[in-house]
Design a protein around this motif. Sequence first.
Motif, short mmCIF file in Angstrom:
data_model
loop_
_atom_site.label_atom_id
_atom_site.label_comp_id
_atom_site.label_asym_id
_atom_site.label_seq_id
_atom_site.Cartn_x
_atom_site.Cartn_y
_atom_site.Cartn_z
N LEU A 1 2.35 -6.05 -9.94
CA LEU A 1 1.68 -4.75 -9.88
C LEU A 1 1.95 -4.06 -8.54
N ALA A 2 1.85 -4.81 -7.46
CA ALA A 2 2.10 -4.24 -6.13
C ALA A 2 3.55 -3.80 -5.97
N LEU A 3 4.48 -4.62 -6.43
CA LEU A 3 5.89 -4.34 -6.22
C LEU A 3 6.40 -3.17 -7.05
N LEU A 4 5.96 -3.07 -8.29
CA LEU A 4 6.53 -2.08 -9.21
C LEU A 4 5.71 -0.82 -9.37
N HIS A 5 4.42 -0.85 -9.01
CA HIS A 5 3.58 0.29 -9.36
C HIS A 5 2.79 0.88 -8.19
N THR A 6 2.24 0.08 -7.32
CA THR A 6 1.42 0.64 -6.24
C THR A 6 2.22 0.86 -4.96
N GLY A 7 3.28 0.09 -4.77
CA GLY A 7 4.01 0.17 -3.51
C GLY A 7 3.30 -0.61 -2.42
N LEU A 8 3.99 -0.83 -1.32
CA LEU A 8 3.44 -1.62 -0.22
C LEU A 8 2.62 -0.73 0.72
N PHE A 9 1.53 -0.15 0.18
CA PHE A 9 0.74 0.80 0.97
C PHE A 9 -0.07 0.12 2.07
N LEU A 10 -0.20 -1.20 2.00
CA LEU A 10 -0.86 -1.95 3.06
C LEU A 10 0.14 -2.75 3.90
N GLY A 11 1.40 -2.40 3.79
CA GLY A 11 2.43 -3.11 4.53
C GLY A 11 2.70 -4.48 3.92
N THR A 12 3.03 -5.43 4.76
CA THR A 12 3.39 -6.76 4.27
C THR A 12 2.20 -7.51 3.67
N VAL B 1 1.36 -7.42 -1.04
CA VAL B 1 1.67 -8.39 -2.11
C VAL B 1 0.74 -9.60 -2.05
N PRO B 2 0.54 -10.24 -0.88
CA PRO B 2 -0.42 -11.36 -0.85
C PRO B 2 -1.83 -10.97 -1.28
N LEU B 3 -2.29 -9.78 -0.86
CA LEU B 3 -3.64 -9.36 -1.21
C LEU B 3 -3.76 -9.12 -2.71
N PHE B 4 -2.79 -8.42 -3.29
CA PHE B 4 -2.82 -8.19 -4.73
C PHE B 4 -2.69 -9.50 -5.51
N ALA B 5 -1.86 -10.40 -5.00
CA ALA B 5 -1.71 -11.69 -5.67
C ALA B 5 -3.04 -12.47 -5.66
#
Length: 353
Positions: free
Chosen positions: A128-139, A142-146
Amino acid sequence: MQDTESHLALPAPRGLRLARERLLLPLALMLLVVSLSAAISLGAVPVETRTVWGVVANKLWPGLVEQTWSAGREAIVWEIRAPRALLAVMVGAGLALVGASLQSVTRNPLADPHLLGISSGGAFGAILALLHTGLFLGTLTVPLFAFVGALGATGIVLAVSRFTRSTSADRLVLAGVAVSFIVMAGANVLIFLGDPKAAHTVVFWMLGGLGIAQWAHLGYPLAVLLGAGIWLWLRRAEFNAMTVGDETAATLGIAVARFRLASFVVGALVTGVMVAFSGIIGFVGLMVPHIVRLICGGDYRVVLPASALVGGIFLLWADIVARTVLAPEDLPIGVVTGLVGGLFFIWVLGRRA
Protein backbone atom coordinates in the motif's frame (compact mmCIF):
# COMPACT_ATOMS: atom_id res chain seq x y z
CA MET A 1 -4.22 -36.55 18.85
CA GLN A 2 -1.69 -35.80 21.53
CA ASP A 3 -2.10 -32.88 23.88
CA THR A 4 -0.82 -29.63 22.42
CA GLU A 5 1.08 -28.70 25.56
CA SER A 6 3.40 -31.68 25.27
CA HIS A 7 4.92 -30.23 22.13
CA LEU A 8 5.82 -26.92 23.72
CA ALA A 9 8.21 -28.43 26.25
CA LEU A 10 9.69 -31.79 25.34
CA PRO A 11 10.99 -33.51 28.50
CA ALA A 12 14.58 -34.71 28.79
CA PRO A 13 16.71 -36.10 31.63
CA ARG A 14 17.56 -33.19 33.93
CA GLY A 15 21.34 -33.63 33.75
CA LEU A 16 21.33 -33.89 29.97
CA ARG A 17 19.01 -30.90 29.66
CA LEU A 18 21.19 -28.72 31.89
CA ALA A 19 24.29 -29.69 29.92
CA ARG A 20 22.56 -28.81 26.68
CA GLU A 21 21.39 -25.47 28.08
CA ARG A 22 24.93 -24.53 29.09
CA LEU A 23 26.40 -25.51 25.73
CA LEU A 24 23.67 -24.39 23.35
CA LEU A 25 24.10 -20.61 23.57
CA PRO A 26 27.93 -20.55 23.31
CA LEU A 27 27.89 -23.05 20.44
CA ALA A 28 25.11 -21.17 18.65
CA LEU A 29 27.03 -17.90 19.03
CA MET A 30 30.18 -19.45 17.55
CA LEU A 31 28.19 -21.00 14.72
CA LEU A 32 26.59 -17.61 14.05
CA VAL A 33 30.03 -16.02 13.59
CA VAL A 34 31.11 -18.85 11.27
CA SER A 35 27.86 -18.52 9.31
CA LEU A 36 28.32 -14.76 8.97
CA SER A 37 31.79 -15.32 7.59
CA ALA A 38 30.48 -17.91 5.13
CA ALA A 39 27.60 -15.69 4.04
CA ILE A 40 29.96 -12.86 3.18
CA SER A 41 32.56 -15.13 1.55
CA LEU A 42 30.28 -17.27 -0.64
CA GLY A 43 28.54 -16.07 -3.75
CA ALA A 44 28.86 -15.65 -7.51
CA VAL A 45 32.24 -14.01 -6.79
CA PRO A 46 33.94 -15.99 -3.99
CA VAL A 47 35.96 -13.96 -1.49
CA GLU A 48 38.57 -15.50 0.80
CA THR A 49 37.69 -15.55 4.47
CA ARG A 50 40.86 -13.68 5.46
CA THR A 51 39.94 -10.95 2.98
CA VAL A 52 36.47 -10.72 4.51
CA TRP A 53 37.78 -10.19 8.01
CA GLY A 54 40.55 -7.93 6.75
CA VAL A 55 37.99 -5.63 5.13
CA VAL A 56 35.80 -5.68 8.23
CA ALA A 57 38.77 -4.96 10.49
CA ASN A 58 39.91 -2.03 8.34
CA LYS A 59 36.42 -0.57 8.26
CA LEU A 60 36.14 -0.74 12.03
CA TRP A 61 39.76 0.21 12.76
CA PRO A 62 41.29 1.94 9.70
CA GLY A 63 44.85 0.82 8.96
CA LEU A 64 44.72 -2.19 11.30
CA VAL A 65 45.37 -4.67 8.45
CA GLU A 66 47.52 -4.15 5.37
CA GLN A 67 45.23 -3.94 2.33
CA THR A 68 46.03 -6.69 -0.18
CA TRP A 69 42.64 -6.83 -1.87
CA SER A 70 41.11 -4.84 -4.71
CA ALA A 71 38.57 -2.06 -4.34
CA GLY A 72 36.04 -4.30 -6.09
CA ARG A 73 36.46 -7.04 -3.49
CA GLU A 74 36.09 -4.49 -0.71
CA ALA A 75 32.87 -3.16 -2.24
CA ILE A 76 31.44 -6.67 -2.53
CA VAL A 77 32.25 -7.45 1.10
CA TRP A 78 31.32 -4.19 2.78
CA GLU A 79 28.65 -2.58 0.61
CA ILE A 80 26.74 -5.64 -0.62
CA ARG A 81 27.21 -8.81 1.39
CA ALA A 82 27.88 -7.53 4.92
CA PRO A 83 24.62 -5.53 5.27
CA ARG A 84 22.72 -8.36 3.60
CA ALA A 85 24.13 -10.92 6.04
CA LEU A 86 23.36 -8.72 9.04
CA LEU A 87 19.81 -8.15 7.81
CA ALA A 88 19.41 -11.93 7.47
CA VAL A 89 20.47 -12.35 11.11
CA MET A 90 18.03 -9.68 12.30
CA VAL A 91 15.09 -10.99 10.29
CA GLY A 92 15.75 -14.61 11.27
CA ALA A 93 16.14 -13.69 14.93
CA GLY A 94 13.04 -11.50 14.94
CA LEU A 95 10.75 -14.04 13.26
CA ALA A 96 12.03 -16.83 15.51
CA LEU A 97 11.35 -14.74 18.63
CA VAL A 98 7.83 -13.97 17.43
CA GLY A 99 7.18 -17.63 16.70
CA ALA A 100 8.43 -18.71 20.13
CA SER A 101 6.28 -16.14 21.93
CA LEU A 102 3.15 -16.91 19.90
CA GLN A 103 3.53 -20.63 20.50
CA SER A 104 3.52 -19.92 24.22
CA VAL A 105 0.59 -17.51 24.50
CA THR A 106 -1.58 -19.57 22.13
CA ARG A 107 -0.33 -22.94 23.48
CA ASN A 108 -0.11 -23.87 19.82
CA PRO A 109 3.01 -25.56 18.42
CA LEU A 110 1.98 -24.50 14.91
CA ALA A 111 1.76 -20.78 15.70
CA ASP A 112 3.89 -18.72 13.35
CA PRO A 113 3.65 -15.12 12.07
CA HIS A 114 3.27 -16.49 8.53
CA LEU A 115 0.53 -19.01 9.30
CA LEU A 116 -1.38 -16.57 11.53
CA GLY A 117 -1.56 -14.00 8.74
CA ILE A 118 0.70 -11.42 10.43
CA SER A 119 3.30 -11.53 7.64
CA SER A 120 0.59 -11.13 5.01
CA GLY A 121 -0.71 -8.05 6.82
CA GLY A 122 2.79 -6.59 6.88
CA ALA A 123 3.17 -7.20 3.14
CA PHE A 124 -0.23 -5.57 2.52
CA GLY A 125 0.89 -2.44 4.36
CA ALA A 126 4.22 -2.30 2.55
CA ILE A 127 2.56 -2.68 -0.86
CA LEU A 128 0.00 0.00 0.00
CA ALA A 129 2.79 2.43 0.89
CA LEU A 130 4.88 1.65 -2.19
CA LEU A 131 2.16 1.72 -4.85
CA HIS A 132 -0.52 4.06 -3.54
CA THR A 133 0.44 6.45 -0.74
CA GLY A 134 4.07 7.15 -1.57
CA LEU A 135 6.86 7.63 0.94
CA PHE A 136 5.29 10.72 2.54
CA LEU A 137 7.00 9.92 5.85
CA GLY A 138 10.37 9.24 4.25
CA THR A 139 12.12 5.97 4.96
CA LEU A 140 9.79 5.32 7.92
CA THR A 141 6.74 5.02 5.66
CA VAL A 142 7.11 1.38 4.60
CA PRO A 143 8.03 0.02 8.08
CA LEU A 144 5.19 1.99 9.68
CA PHE A 145 2.61 0.84 7.14
CA ALA A 146 3.89 -2.72 7.41
CA PHE A 147 3.46 -2.62 11.21
CA VAL A 148 -0.07 -1.23 10.92
CA GLY A 149 -0.91 -3.90 8.35
CA ALA A 150 0.52 -6.66 10.54
CA LEU A 151 -1.34 -5.32 13.58
CA GLY A 152 -4.57 -5.10 11.59
CA ALA A 153 -4.21 -8.70 10.37
CA THR A 154 -3.57 -9.81 13.96
CA GLY A 155 -6.72 -8.06 15.12
CA ILE A 156 -8.74 -9.69 12.34
CA VAL A 157 -7.46 -13.15 13.25
CA LEU A 158 -8.38 -12.63 16.91
CA ALA A 159 -11.82 -11.28 15.94
CA VAL A 160 -12.49 -14.17 13.55
CA SER A 161 -11.41 -16.74 16.12
CA ARG A 162 -13.74 -15.16 18.68
CA PHE A 163 -16.65 -14.85 16.20
CA THR A 164 -16.31 -18.47 15.07
CA ARG A 165 -15.54 -19.64 18.62
CA SER A 166 -12.26 -21.08 17.38
CA THR A 167 -10.73 -21.33 20.81
CA SER A 168 -8.71 -24.50 20.21
CA ALA A 169 -5.09 -24.34 19.06
CA ASP A 170 -5.77 -26.01 15.71
CA ARG A 171 -8.76 -23.81 14.84
CA LEU A 172 -6.81 -20.67 15.64
CA VAL A 173 -4.25 -21.65 13.00
CA LEU A 174 -7.07 -22.33 10.53
CA ALA A 175 -8.48 -18.87 11.24
CA GLY A 176 -5.04 -17.39 10.64
CA VAL A 177 -4.62 -19.22 7.34
CA ALA A 178 -8.05 -18.02 6.18
CA VAL A 179 -7.26 -14.42 7.09
CA SER A 180 -3.89 -14.74 5.37
CA PHE A 181 -5.57 -15.72 2.10
CA ILE A 182 -8.02 -12.81 2.39
CA VAL A 183 -5.31 -10.27 3.15
CA MET A 184 -3.12 -11.52 0.30
CA ALA A 185 -6.13 -11.24 -2.02
CA GLY A 186 -6.39 -7.60 -0.95
CA ALA A 187 -2.67 -7.15 -1.60
CA ASN A 188 -3.13 -8.57 -5.10
CA VAL A 189 -5.92 -6.05 -5.71
CA LEU A 190 -3.54 -3.25 -4.67
CA ILE A 191 -0.97 -4.55 -7.12
CA PHE A 192 -3.57 -4.78 -9.89
CA LEU A 193 -4.72 -1.18 -9.28
CA GLY A 194 -1.18 0.18 -8.95
CA ASP A 195 1.20 1.51 -11.56
CA PRO A 196 2.08 -1.45 -13.84
CA LYS A 197 5.63 -0.14 -14.20
CA ALA A 198 6.13 -0.17 -10.45
CA ALA A 199 4.14 -3.28 -9.68
CA HIS A 200 7.03 -5.61 -10.47
CA THR A 201 8.94 -4.19 -7.50
CA VAL A 202 6.40 -5.61 -5.03
CA VAL A 203 7.22 -9.14 -6.15
CA PHE A 204 10.05 -8.74 -3.64
CA TRP A 205 7.50 -8.61 -0.80
CA MET A 206 5.53 -11.52 -2.20
CA LEU A 207 8.48 -13.90 -2.53
CA GLY A 208 10.90 -12.61 0.11
CA GLY A 209 14.45 -11.39 -0.38
CA LEU A 210 17.32 -9.51 1.22
CA GLY A 211 18.68 -7.79 -1.86
CA ILE A 212 17.72 -4.26 -0.79
CA ALA A 213 19.83 -4.39 2.37
CA GLN A 214 21.83 -1.20 2.96
CA TRP A 215 23.77 0.08 5.94
CA ALA A 216 21.50 3.12 6.18
CA HIS A 217 18.42 0.92 6.67
CA LEU A 218 19.69 -1.53 9.27
CA GLY A 219 19.04 0.77 12.22
CA TYR A 220 15.25 0.25 12.06
CA PRO A 221 15.13 -3.56 12.30
CA LEU A 222 17.99 -3.52 14.82
CA ALA A 223 16.18 -1.09 17.12
CA VAL A 224 12.91 -3.04 16.94
CA LEU A 225 14.68 -6.37 17.46
CA LEU A 226 16.58 -5.15 20.52
CA GLY A 227 13.54 -3.48 22.07
CA ALA A 228 11.22 -6.42 21.47
CA GLY A 229 13.88 -8.93 22.49
CA ILE A 230 14.40 -7.20 25.83
CA TRP A 231 10.64 -7.01 26.43
CA LEU A 232 10.21 -10.71 25.67
CA TRP A 233 13.22 -11.71 27.80
CA LEU A 234 11.94 -9.78 30.82
CA ARG A 235 8.70 -11.76 30.56
CA ARG A 236 10.25 -15.20 30.19
CA ALA A 237 8.57 -16.39 33.41
CA GLU A 238 5.15 -15.39 32.06
CA PHE A 239 5.80 -17.31 28.84
CA ASN A 240 6.73 -20.39 30.86
CA ALA A 241 3.49 -20.09 32.80
CA MET A 242 1.40 -19.57 29.66
CA THR A 243 2.63 -22.84 28.17
CA VAL A 244 1.00 -24.69 31.07
CA GLY A 245 -2.42 -23.08 30.65
CA ASP A 246 -4.45 -19.94 31.25
CA GLU A 247 -5.76 -21.08 34.62
CA THR A 248 -2.30 -21.83 35.97
CA ALA A 249 -0.97 -18.52 34.63
CA ALA A 250 -3.86 -16.64 36.23
CA THR A 251 -3.21 -18.26 39.61
CA LEU A 252 0.37 -16.94 39.36
CA GLY A 253 -0.94 -13.40 39.05
CA ILE A 254 -0.65 -13.00 35.27
CA ALA A 255 -3.32 -10.93 33.51
CA VAL A 256 -3.71 -13.56 30.80
CA ALA A 257 -5.81 -11.65 28.26
CA ARG A 258 -3.73 -8.49 28.57
CA PHE A 259 -0.44 -10.37 28.32
CA ARG A 260 -1.61 -12.32 25.28
CA LEU A 261 -2.71 -9.11 23.56
CA ALA A 262 0.58 -7.39 24.37
CA SER A 263 2.49 -10.37 22.97
CA PHE A 264 0.49 -10.20 19.74
CA VAL A 265 1.14 -6.45 19.41
CA VAL A 266 4.89 -6.93 19.94
CA GLY A 267 4.82 -9.80 17.45
CA ALA A 268 3.03 -7.62 14.91
CA LEU A 269 5.59 -4.84 15.40
CA VAL A 270 8.56 -7.14 14.87
CA THR A 271 6.97 -8.99 11.96
CA GLY A 272 5.81 -5.79 10.25
CA VAL A 273 9.24 -4.16 10.39
CA MET A 274 11.03 -7.33 9.27
CA VAL A 275 8.58 -7.81 6.38
CA ALA A 276 9.19 -4.20 5.34
CA PHE A 277 12.86 -4.98 4.72
CA SER A 278 12.74 -8.65 3.70
CA GLY A 279 9.32 -9.42 2.26
CA ILE A 280 7.32 -12.46 3.32
CA ILE A 281 9.61 -15.14 4.71
CA GLY A 282 7.59 -18.02 6.05
CA PHE A 283 8.07 -20.83 8.55
CA VAL A 284 11.13 -19.46 10.38
CA GLY A 285 9.00 -18.77 13.44
CA LEU A 286 7.51 -22.24 13.22
CA MET A 287 10.68 -24.28 12.78
CA VAL A 288 13.30 -22.62 14.95
CA PRO A 289 11.54 -22.74 18.37
CA HIS A 290 10.76 -26.42 17.76
CA ILE A 291 14.40 -27.18 17.02
CA VAL A 292 15.52 -25.29 20.13
CA ARG A 293 13.03 -27.09 22.37
CA LEU A 294 14.10 -30.44 20.95
CA ILE A 295 17.64 -29.66 22.10
CA CYS A 296 17.20 -28.00 25.47
CA GLY A 297 13.57 -28.28 26.56
CA GLY A 298 10.89 -25.64 26.98
CA ASP A 299 12.33 -23.17 29.51
CA TYR A 300 11.93 -19.73 27.90
CA ARG A 301 14.99 -18.53 29.78
CA VAL A 302 16.91 -20.49 27.14
CA VAL A 303 14.31 -20.79 24.37
CA LEU A 304 14.16 -17.05 23.64
CA PRO A 305 17.89 -16.25 23.21
CA ALA A 306 18.57 -19.61 21.55
CA SER A 307 15.70 -19.08 19.10
CA ALA A 308 17.12 -15.68 18.15
CA LEU A 309 20.58 -17.14 17.49
CA VAL A 310 19.36 -20.23 15.64
CA GLY A 311 16.90 -18.13 13.62
CA GLY A 312 19.72 -15.88 12.46
CA ILE A 313 21.88 -18.88 11.56
CA PHE A 314 19.07 -20.57 9.64
CA LEU A 315 18.24 -17.51 7.56
CA LEU A 316 21.92 -16.88 6.81
CA TRP A 317 22.25 -20.34 5.28
CA ALA A 318 18.91 -20.04 3.50
CA ASP A 319 20.22 -16.85 1.91
CA ILE A 320 23.49 -18.58 0.97
CA VAL A 321 21.48 -21.25 -0.84
CA ALA A 322 19.29 -18.61 -2.51
CA ARG A 323 22.35 -16.74 -3.80
CA THR A 324 24.37 -19.71 -4.99
CA VAL A 325 21.98 -22.37 -6.32
CA LEU A 326 21.17 -20.36 -9.47
CA ALA A 327 24.17 -17.99 -9.44
CA PRO A 328 24.56 -15.32 -10.65
CA GLU A 329 20.75 -14.98 -10.26
CA ASP A 330 19.25 -14.75 -6.77
CA LEU A 331 16.51 -17.21 -5.93
CA PRO A 332 13.89 -15.55 -3.67
CA ILE A 333 14.71 -16.57 -0.11
CA GLY A 334 11.03 -17.18 0.59
CA VAL A 335 11.19 -20.08 -1.86
CA VAL A 336 13.97 -21.71 0.16
CA THR A 337 12.33 -21.22 3.56
CA GLY A 338 8.96 -22.26 2.14
CA LEU A 339 10.37 -25.54 0.85
CA VAL A 340 12.19 -26.37 4.08
CA GLY A 341 9.36 -25.09 6.25
CA GLY A 342 6.69 -27.01 4.37
CA LEU A 343 8.57 -30.27 4.89
CA PHE A 344 9.07 -29.39 8.56
CA PHE A 345 5.37 -28.58 8.92
CA ILE A 346 4.48 -32.02 7.57
CA TRP A 347 6.92 -33.60 10.03
CA VAL A 348 5.33 -31.73 12.95
CA LEU A 349 1.87 -32.86 11.86
CA GLY A 350 3.14 -36.44 11.65
CA ARG A 351 4.50 -36.29 15.20
CA ARG A 352 1.17 -34.99 16.50
CA ALA A 353 -0.90 -37.71 14.78
